[in-house]
Design a protein around this motif. Sequence first.
Motif, mmCIF file in Angstrom:
data_model
loop_
_atom_site.group_PDB
_atom_site.id
_atom_site.type_symbol
_atom_site.label_atom_id
_atom_site.label_comp_id
_atom_site.label_asym_id
_atom_site.label_seq_id
_atom_site.Cartn_x
_atom_site.Cartn_y
_atom_site.Cartn_z
ATOM 1 N N ILE B 101 40.055 42.067 34.689
ATOM 2 C CA ILE B 101 41.430 41.614 34.957
ATOM 3 C C ILE B 101 42.080 42.400 36.094
ATOM 4 C CG2 ILE B 101 43.774 41.626 33.995
ATOM 5 C CD1 ILE B 101 42.622 40.392 31.455
ATOM 6 N N ARG B 102 41.818 43.694 36.157
ATOM 7 C CA ARG B 102 42.437 44.456 37.240
ATOM 8 C C ARG B 102 42.014 43.896 38.609
ATOM 9 N NH1 ARG B 102 45.497 48.330 38.309
ATOM 10 N NH2 ARG B 102 45.360 49.445 40.267
ATOM 11 N N TYR B 103 40.730 43.689 38.758
ATOM 12 C CA TYR B 103 40.223 43.191 40.045
ATOM 13 C C TYR B 103 40.725 41.779 40.328
ATOM 14 C CZ TYR B 103 36.941 42.874 43.960
ATOM 15 O OH TYR B 103 36.382 42.768 45.213
ATOM 16 N N MET B 104 40.654 40.937 39.323
ATOM 17 C CA MET B 104 41.036 39.532 39.526
ATOM 18 C C MET B 104 42.526 39.371 39.797
ATOM 19 S SD MET B 104 38.747 37.217 36.967
ATOM 20 C CE MET B 104 39.677 37.695 35.524
ATOM 21 N N SER B 105 43.314 40.373 39.397
ATOM 22 C CA SER B 105 44.755 40.299 39.654
ATOM 23 C C SER B 105 45.112 41.036 40.941
ATOM 24 C CB SER B 105 45.534 40.875 38.471
ATOM 25 O OG SER B 105 45.333 42.267 38.366
ATOM 26 N N GLY B 106 44.114 41.425 41.700
ATOM 27 C CA GLY B 106 44.376 42.147 42.935
ATOM 28 C C GLY B 106 45.088 43.465 42.690
ATOM 29 N N GLY B 107 44.811 44.075 41.524
ATOM 30 C CA GLY B 107 45.384 45.400 41.235
ATOM 31 C C GLY B 107 46.773 45.361 40.615
ATOM 32 N N LEU B 108 47.217 44.190 40.192
ATOM 33 C CA LEU B 108 48.564 44.096 39.613
ATOM 34 C C LEU B 108 48.621 44.629 38.187
ATOM 35 C CD1 LEU B 108 49.622 40.507 40.807
ATOM 36 C CD2 LEU B 108 50.435 42.702 41.704
ATOM 37 N N ILE B 109 47.472 44.630 37.523
ATOM 38 C CA ILE B 109 47.460 44.957 36.091
ATOM 39 C C ILE B 109 46.519 46.128 35.836
ATOM 40 C CG2 ILE B 109 46.832 44.060 33.801
ATOM 41 C CD1 ILE B 109 47.601 41.260 34.867
ATOM 42 N N LYS B 110 46.941 47.023 34.953
ATOM 43 C CA LYS B 110 46.014 48.067 34.504
ATOM 44 C C LYS B 110 45.809 47.940 33.004
ATOM 45 C CE LYS B 110 49.490 51.712 34.066
ATOM 46 N NZ LYS B 110 49.970 53.025 34.488
ATOM 47 N N GLY B 142 34.446 48.239 36.808
ATOM 48 C CA GLY B 142 35.714 48.006 36.118
ATOM 49 C C GLY B 142 35.757 48.737 34.799
#
Lengths: 329, 324
Positions: B101-110, B142
């Motif tokens: 999820i972090r990668y797929m959100s372009g770093g928006l989520i941790k 990830g």
Amino acid sequence: MSAGEKIDLFTQMVRIRRFEERCIRSYQQGKIGGFCHTYIGQESVAVGSISVLDKDDQIITAYRDHGHALAVGMTMNECMAELYGKFTGCSKGKGGSMHFFAPDKRFWGGHGIVGGQTPLGAGLAFALKYLDKKACSLTYLGDGAVNQGAFHEALNLCALWKLPAVYIIENNYYSMGTSLLRSSAGESLAGRGIGYDMEYEVANGNDLYTVREVTARAVERAKKESLPTVLEFQTYRYRGHSMSDPETYRTKDEVEEKKKFDPIALYQQYLLDEGVLTEKQMEEIDEAAKKEASDSVDFAEESPFPPEEELYTDVYVNDEIYLAKHGQA
Amino acid sequence: MQKVTYRDAVNQAIAEEMKRDELVCLMGEEVAEYNGAYKVTKGLLEKFGPKRVIDTPISEAGFAGLGIGAAMYGIRPIVEFMTWSFSFVAFDQVVNNAGNIRYMSGGLIKIPIVFRGPANGGVNVGATHSHTPENLFANFPGLKVICPSNAYDAKGLLKAAIRDDDPVCFMENTKLYDHAMEIPVEEYLLPIGKADVKRKGADISRVGHGRGLVTALEAAKLLEEREGVNAEVVDIRTIRPLDMETILASVRKTNRVVLVEENKPYCGVDAQVAFEIQEKAFDDLDAPVKRVSALDVPQPFSDPLEKMVLPDAERVFKTCLEIL
């Protein structure tokens, strides 16, 4: 709802449809790759249900996510650019059609694996309760996802722990090319909640007013009683499962018949009858949506692809060792 | 200093971090009222109450996913798998959701979550309950993967994992839970991504993780007693990120290396370590890199057979002789 609010919801539905139509065109031109699942025919579900939420309520959905993304306030530009795999996309081009995210707009994706988002929605509700917020999560899933184990595990946890979660099954009658009759046992999909003693309701998803009313009831139950609900909104998608779907599993007549119950046409008629909008105003809204969609295509096409340096970023928060390993430090 | 078992070291790490940060909670099967299937979480329910120490139904995909969803929103869950063998029914959640999820959100989520529990064979429970999946999870960028071999490392690394903002797979070992050692009374953390030289030596390097490391240390004694060979033993500690510098420094010193792991050999952790050694220290090697791992079969139930499958000090000893 005030007249202004009603017009806003109409505008949102029209924007989603026009956006999706431009997606289809770009996809057919070979400019968008991968999978692309459009929301045409279901606009009232996302727009209606999200419109009853408060600022702390959280939203998560599956891979048919363009409509929800626009409904939470993401721009056409960032969405279209993401479809093109461009750096200006909402996920910098790393997510694609199925993986839109905007946590600042309380939108947690965009999830590609059928049913995989359903425990995450329970987790959002868990977090809200843990932090004593009077808020709930809305988790969308398709009719195909009700047969995934993760969904049932999530329902059990929500009911067992009294989590403020609302599950919205968008029943468009086909899980890819398999009709509901060939995939799901039982009378209603929302009825799967019976086994967990959950409140459930089945309603016409193409009627925006109905969607709002039914969702509002579930949201209130979540916030006041901290109890989960399963909703099933019956709707229909006009296009194939994804852009590469030849649609051999249903007849053109069926699709044409369903279009008579189009959610935008229905809502349009309500607004005309109520004297909220004139036909001319509607046309203006439509023209503006078309232009916005068309502009988003220009924006996406003119945007750069992510630079090579972006390849290894966003994998970890604490990524010094990882980057060093790949010569990126 | 205090003498504590590996089990209690894990317990202390959780308790200290829960005391420090109210966002840290613990969930899993039998972690609360039962005090943990292996008593690792003993007393935590009493200390922190049912809001933060939560018994789950047997629904690994459900509660692993729930933990990830909560972590996206800022909670810091510690999710226990009664054993890592049961994580397989939650594989999609750990890999696709925690890991991507972090990668797929372009770093928006941790996603600050720890998945933990024991991952080992040797307890006579057959193939379904004896998996060591550190290589599987380490394959996914990830995720971070940690396999501590003793109480000191377990405590310091678990505390670091709980404070880490990335998803961490923390793999313990039921055969080590009773191992006791002296550890500081004062608080300490250990860095994730740092290997540790557990025994200094000059003649041959032994590299391992988890219980494989303990086996390597036992074999080092045999080598010294029987052959007068002085082996260096390097504990990988964290599988991802992997600290190759410490491993390579040892290889460059001794010019011979035997890798020891309880992982199955095919595409196992040490396949990666061996590749990196040959790539970066080829000219320093006086002999081929050797591996001692579990044998390439599903875990047998029958006790004598299972003993044959697992690496032991004698097998490591013999393998060392092949290249000395």
